[in-house]
Design an enzyme around this catalytic site. Structure first.
Site, mmCIF file in Angstrom:
data_model
loop_
_atom_site.group_PDB
_atom_site.id
_atom_site.type_symbol
_atom_site.label_atom_id
_atom_site.label_comp_id
_atom_site.label_asym_id
_atom_site.label_seq_id
_atom_site.Cartn_x
_atom_site.Cartn_y
_atom_site.Cartn_z
ATOM 1 C CG ASN A 96 -2.324 -74.979 -17.160
ATOM 2 O OD1 ASN A 96 -1.513 -74.295 -17.776
ATOM 3 N ND2 ASN A 96 -2.358 -76.297 -17.264
ATOM 4 C CE1 TYR A 163 -3.879 -72.125 -27.481
ATOM 5 C CE2 TYR A 163 -2.503 -70.348 -28.325
ATOM 6 C CZ TYR A 163 -2.748 -71.332 -27.383
ATOM 7 O OH TYR A 163 -1.867 -71.518 -26.335
ATOM 8 C CB SER A 166 -9.407 -68.665 -26.831
ATOM 9 O OG SER A 166 -8.122 -69.269 -26.927
ATOM 10 C CB ILE A 196 6.172 -74.427 -22.783
ATOM 11 C CG1 ILE A 196 6.083 -72.917 -22.439
ATOM 12 C CG2 ILE A 196 6.650 -75.254 -21.578
ATOM 13 C CD1 ILE A 196 7.362 -72.257 -21.996
HETATM 14 P P1 NAD Z 1 -0.726 -80.141 -22.657
HETATM 15 O O1 NAD Z 1 -1.555 -80.602 -23.814
HETATM 16 O O2 NAD Z 1 0.564 -80.821 -22.383
HETATM 17 O O3 NAD Z 1 -1.610 -80.154 -21.328
HETATM 18 C C1 NAD Z 1 -2.933 -79.673 -21.321
HETATM 19 C C2 NAD Z 1 -3.799 -80.547 -20.420
HETATM 20 O O4 NAD Z 1 -5.115 -79.960 -20.384
HETATM 21 C C3 NAD Z 1 -3.956 -81.985 -20.935
HETATM 22 O O5 NAD Z 1 -3.678 -82.905 -19.899
HETATM 23 C C4 NAD Z 1 -5.430 -82.053 -21.379
HETATM 24 O O6 NAD Z 1 -6.003 -83.333 -21.192
HETATM 25 C C5 NAD Z 1 -6.070 -81.012 -20.480
HETATM 26 N N1 NAD Z 1 -7.307 -80.481 -21.056
HETATM 27 C C6 NAD Z 1 -7.505 -80.046 -22.315
HETATM 28 N N2 NAD Z 1 -8.780 -79.675 -22.461
HETATM 29 C C7 NAD Z 1 -9.399 -79.876 -21.277
HETATM 30 C C8 NAD Z 1 -10.723 -79.695 -20.812
HETATM 31 N N3 NAD Z 1 -11.694 -79.253 -21.627
HETATM 32 N N4 NAD Z 1 -11.010 -79.978 -19.539
HETATM 33 C C9 NAD Z 1 -10.041 -80.460 -18.708
HETATM 34 N N5 NAD Z 1 -8.778 -80.664 -19.091
HETATM 35 C C10 NAD Z 1 -8.467 -80.385 -20.372
HETATM 36 O O7 NAD Z 1 -0.498 -78.605 -22.961
HETATM 37 P P2 NAD Z 1 0.233 -77.416 -22.147
HETATM 38 O O8 NAD Z 1 1.184 -76.808 -23.096
HETATM 39 O O9 NAD Z 1 0.693 -77.835 -20.808
HETATM 40 O O10 NAD Z 1 -1.000 -76.413 -22.030
HETATM 41 C C11 NAD Z 1 -1.389 -75.776 -20.828
HETATM 42 C C12 NAD Z 1 -1.821 -74.345 -21.131
HETATM 43 O O11 NAD Z 1 -0.684 -73.626 -21.599
HETATM 44 C C13 NAD Z 1 -2.874 -74.206 -22.227
HETATM 45 O O12 NAD Z 1 -3.843 -73.251 -21.812
HETATM 46 C C14 NAD Z 1 -2.097 -73.683 -23.406
HETATM 47 O O13 NAD Z 1 -2.891 -72.920 -24.296
HETATM 48 C C15 NAD Z 1 -1.060 -72.833 -22.699
HETATM 49 N N6 NAD Z 1 0.144 -72.506 -23.477
HETATM 50 C C16 NAD Z 1 0.978 -73.510 -23.896
HETATM 51 C C17 NAD Z 1 2.113 -73.167 -24.621
HETATM 52 C C18 NAD Z 1 3.067 -74.218 -25.110
HETATM 53 O O14 NAD Z 1 3.911 -73.917 -25.973
HETATM 54 N N7 NAD Z 1 3.028 -75.443 -24.624
HETATM 55 C C19 NAD Z 1 2.382 -71.827 -24.913
HETATM 56 C C20 NAD Z 1 1.501 -70.845 -24.467
HETATM 57 C C21 NAD Z 1 0.387 -71.198 -23.743
#
Ligand code: NAD
Length: 267
Positions: A96, A163, A166, A196
């Site tokens: 994730n 992004y 990826s 989100i």
């Molecule tokens: P967030 O920033 O709240 O949490 C992401 C976590 O991942 C953080 O704690 C960060 O420290 C950790 N992280 C980042 N790079 C890392 C690495 N190289 N190694 C280990 N940990 C790492 O963000 P989120 O929204 O919870 O994101 C989670 C996933 O959801 C991501 O893949 C993001 O692309 C995807 N996503 C998020 C949204 C959104 O709107 N929030 C929408 C679509 C997809």
């Protein structure tokens, strides 16, 4: 002792969650803890890991926290070694962790910046899946990868080219993996969230040149048709729990959109 079977869906399973310190990963960790899973909480930010570790403990979940960078192969391989030495098994992987990375016109996107985003999101997911296989192939299990509406249904977020690429790559990779790993009983699915409410924007690096290429897009009725606002990490965690559990035993190679119809409006 009660003769009722447990209603907990992943009780006793060992779940490896990356990006567990914040947002969607944190919500999934809490939900999994409530469902009786044992947790391996991975993040590159030790401080957030300490907090989620305490939260997991408050639900009585056995857990370990491992500070690791998913884009670093040694770091992820070591995290799996610690998982097996602590719990002796691996059942669920939630790949994730991810970043928004540099947001820039393609013309000005540096190769290193492009590779940094691809390196965490796509290569990081590849490494997370690759190093899980030896520990899952005997008994099977469930892998869930967090992709996005971006790169799959939505292409209007100018500046997000690395992004989105990826996230499209994660979808293709998950389908290749689903077919290849089916013989081991390992299911692989992606989730594609819309907006989100998390800390993801802190991982954005917008470049000033973006102004040159932005296309103004306006939605008079708002851009979240179902709930009139972004989703909550807890709503995503419910989907992850379903895909992780035996309730989804015939589901593999699939992407599930979780966006309140946002991508249908914006695509
Ligand atoms: P967030 O920033 O709240 O949490 C992401 C976590 O991942 C953080 O704690 C960060 O420290 C950790 N992280 C980042 N790079 C890392 C690495 N190289 N190694 C280990 N940990 C790492 O963000 P989120 O929204 O919870 O994101 C989670 C996933 O959801 C991501 O893949 C993001 O692309 C995807 N996503 C998020 C949204 C959104 O709107 N929030 C929408 C679509 C997809």
């Amino acid at each position: 002792m009660s003769s009722h079977p447990s209603t907990k869906r992943i009780e006793g399973k060992v779940a490896f969650i990356t990006g567990a310190g914040s947002g969607i990963g944190r919500a999934a960790a809490i939900r999994f803890a409530q469902e009786g899973a044992h947790l391996v909480l991975i993040d590159r930010d030790q401080q957030t890991l300490n907090v989620i570790g305490q939260e997991a403990k408050s639900f009585g979940a056995k857990h370990i926290t491992v500070e690791a960078d998913i884009s670093d192969e040694q770091s992820i391989a070591d995290a799996y070694r610690k998982t097996i030495s602590e719990f002796g098994q691996l059942d669920i992987v939630f790949a994730n962790a991810g970043i928004n990375g540099t947001l820039s016109p393609i013309e000005y996107m540096g190769k290193e910046e492009w590779e940094a985003t691809i390196g965490v999101n796509l290569t990081g997911s590849f490494l997370t899946v690759k190093h899980a296989i030896p520990h899952m192939k005997e008994k099977g299990g469930s892998i869930i990868i967090t992709s996005s509406i971006n790169g799959n249904r939505v292409f209007s977020n100018i500046g997000f080219s690395a992004y989105s690429s990826s996230k499209a790559g994660e979808t293709a990779f998950s389908r290749m993996a689903a077919l290849e790993l089916a013989e081991y009983g390992i299911r692989v699915n992606t989730i594609c969230p819309g907006a989100i409410s998390t800390n993801i924007d802190k991982s954005s690096k917008p470049q000033p040149e973006l102004e040159e290429v932005l296309i103004p897009v306006e939605f008079p009725e708002g851009d979240h048709p179902l709930e009139n606002g972004p989703g909550k990490p807890e709503q995503v965690a419910s989907l992850v729990l379903f895909l992780a559990s035996d309730e989804a035993s015939h589901i593999t190679g699939t992407s599930v959109y979780i966006d309140g119809a946002e991508s249908l409006l914006r695509g």
